[in-house]
Motif scaffolding. Structure first.
Motif, mmCIF file in Angstrom:
data_model
loop_
_atom_site.group_PDB
_atom_site.id
_atom_site.type_symbol
_atom_site.label_atom_id
_atom_site.label_comp_id
_atom_site.label_asym_id
_atom_site.label_seq_id
_atom_site.Cartn_x
_atom_site.Cartn_y
_atom_site.Cartn_z
ATOM 1 N N GLY A 104 4.078 2.315 2.397
ATOM 2 C CA GLY A 104 4.729 0.954 2.908
ATOM 3 C C GLY A 104 6.119 0.940 2.655
ATOM 4 N N PRO A 163 2.538 5.263 -5.554
ATOM 5 C CA PRO A 163 2.125 4.561 -6.625
ATOM 6 C C PRO A 163 2.980 4.928 -7.731
ATOM 7 C CG PRO A 163 0.148 5.657 -5.505
ATOM 8 C CD PRO A 163 1.476 6.233 -4.730
ATOM 9 N N THR A 213 5.889 2.219 -8.818
ATOM 10 C CA THR A 213 5.279 0.987 -9.429
ATOM 11 C C THR A 213 6.066 0.671 -10.801
ATOM 12 O OG1 THR A 213 3.129 0.946 -8.494
ATOM 13 C CG2 THR A 213 3.392 -0.222 -10.600
ATOM 14 N N VAL A 216 2.605 -0.635 -6.133
ATOM 15 C CA VAL A 216 2.117 0.306 -5.124
ATOM 16 C C VAL A 216 0.793 0.677 -5.049
ATOM 17 C CG1 VAL A 216 2.610 2.255 -3.471
ATOM 18 C CG2 VAL A 216 4.470 0.818 -4.585
ATOM 19 N N SER A 217 -0.075 0.097 -4.404
ATOM 20 C CA SER A 217 -1.624 0.408 -4.755
ATOM 21 C C SER A 217 -2.449 0.299 -3.553
ATOM 22 C CB SER A 217 -2.157 -0.170 -5.776
ATOM 23 O OG SER A 217 -3.295 -0.398 -6.089
ATOM 24 N N SER A 218 -3.452 0.999 -3.418
ATOM 25 C CA SER A 218 -4.407 0.643 -2.218
ATOM 26 C C SER A 218 -5.483 0.003 -2.494
ATOM 27 C CB SER A 218 -4.762 2.141 -1.732
ATOM 28 O OG SER A 218 -5.517 2.789 -2.649
ATOM 29 N N GLN A 256 0.779 -1.284 0.016
ATOM 30 C CA GLN A 256 -0.001 0.065 -0.061
ATOM 31 C C GLN A 256 0.935 1.273 -0.087
ATOM 32 O OE1 GLN A 256 -2.757 -0.356 3.454
ATOM 33 N NE2 GLN A 256 -4.142 -1.631 2.322
ATOM 34 N N PRO A 257 0.303 2.207 -0.338
ATOM 35 C CA PRO A 257 1.062 3.559 -0.501
ATOM 36 C C PRO A 257 1.429 3.898 1.180
ATOM 37 C CG PRO A 257 -0.981 3.933 -1.750
ATOM 38 C CD PRO A 257 -0.928 2.584 -1.016
#
Length: 111
Positions: A16, A87, A90, A109-111, A13-14
């Motif tokens: 992280g 994000p 990525t 990187v994504s929620s 997740q963003p």
């Protein structure tokens, strides 16, 4: 022939963190420079960070303060600690050592 094997990619997740590692298959080679590149969809491969055998580092501005590169010369390994991921981080991350390349590891990187 030297093989570079990457590990540590994944989905986060963003905000992280992830730690990438790269190990060279041969301990006989001594690499002047080891580092990490990345390639996002539709973009060219770009340098993220590199480190010489004497410890001189190069880090791209977009990750300064968030990413840290380190290496173990005796083990022919290089690591990339990635914190506060965004994000836009990525990409497929590739390990590089002199003229050798790893196969790449996906970082998303994504929620």
């Amino acid at each position: 022939q030297v093989q570079l094997v990457e590990s540590g990619g994944g989905l986060v997740q963003p905000g992280g963190s992830l730690r990438l590692s790269c190990a060279a298959s041969s301990s006989r080679f001594r690499f002047n420079v080891m580092g990490w590149y990345r390639q996002a969809p539709g973009k060219e491969r770009e340098l993220v960070a590199s480190m010489t055998s004497s410890g001189t580092t190069t880090i791209v501005d977009s990750v300064k303060g968030r990413f840290t590169i380190s290496r173990d010369n005796d083990k022919n390994m290089v690591h990339l600690q990635m914190n506060s991921l965004k994000p836009e981080d990525t990409a497929i991350y590739y390990c590089n050592a002199n003229s050798f390349w790893g196969q790449g590891t996906q970082v998303t990187v994504s929620s």
